[in-house]
Enzyme design. Structure first.
Site: not given
Ligand code: PNS
Length: 171
Positions: A27, A51, A100, A138
């Site tokens: 990150h 989560k 990645r 992570s």
């Molecule tokens: O680190 P992560 O868990 O891969 O991040 C995921 C994240 C935070 C980018 C994704 O879950 C997100 O954008 N959540 C917010 C809710 C949202 O907008 N959902 C629709 C997007 S497709």
């Protein structure tokens, strides 16, 4: 526009969203690369009560703030709800995601296209972390730490110490 009048250059804000539980060297590598590319970068931590995180939101914000303190155009924030709504409020033009390996691509493509459907004016930009971090996540860092392996080269030193403390407290 009248001849000789120079259009103001638009300053581009990018948002780097994620769970960051915890922030890894992968990150940080991406944040540093993006901070050189965009005028302003917001590292946006998802407030997600569903989560089961190792670190609380406050702890994750603290760790993120520690690792970005050398980057003046990078800010750490939290957000809830739809990412595109948050991006609109921040007047961000770009959503940044790291890819990645090919295995990341399918999910990232789905998210990017859904976000585009919700807000066509905001672009998702994918960046690659340094190859050395292409296997890093992570989830794996937490697993290795729980099982007593070394995470020295995987996370910033301040994060390593906190993981060690958490893991030994849960034993
Ligand atoms: O680190 P992560 O868990 O891969 O991040 C995921 C994240 C935070 C980018 C994704 O879950 C997100 O954008 N959540 C917010 C809710 C949202 O907008 N959902 C629709 C997007 S497709």
């Amino acid at each position: 526009m009248r001849p000789g009048v120079v259009a103001p250059v638009e300053r581009i804000t990018a948002i780097y969203p994620g769970s960051f539980d915890p922030v890894t060297n992968g990150h940080v590598d991406l944040i540093e690369r993006a901070s050189r590319l965009f005028d302003r970068l917001i590292v946006a931590l998802l407030l997600n009560p569903e989560k089961d995180p190792l670190f609380s939101i406050e702890e994750r914000v603290e760790m993120l703030n520690q690792v970005v303190k050398h980057l003046p155009n990078v800010k750490v924030e939290t957000f809830g709800g739809l990412l595109v709504d948050y991006a609109r409020r921040k007047k961000a033009r770009v959503l940044l995601r790291g890819i990645r390996a090919v295995s990341d691509y399918e999910f990232e493509l789905q998210m990017a296209l859904m976000n585009r459907q919700l807000e066509p004016e905001i672009e998702t930009v994918f960046m690659l972390p340094a190859e050395a971090y292409s296997y890093l996540s992570s989830r794996l860092v937490k697993e290795v730490a729980r099982l007593g392996g070394s995470i020295k080269d995987l996370v910033p030193p301040a994060v390593e110490e906190r993981i060690r403390t958490k893991v030994s407290a849960s034993r």
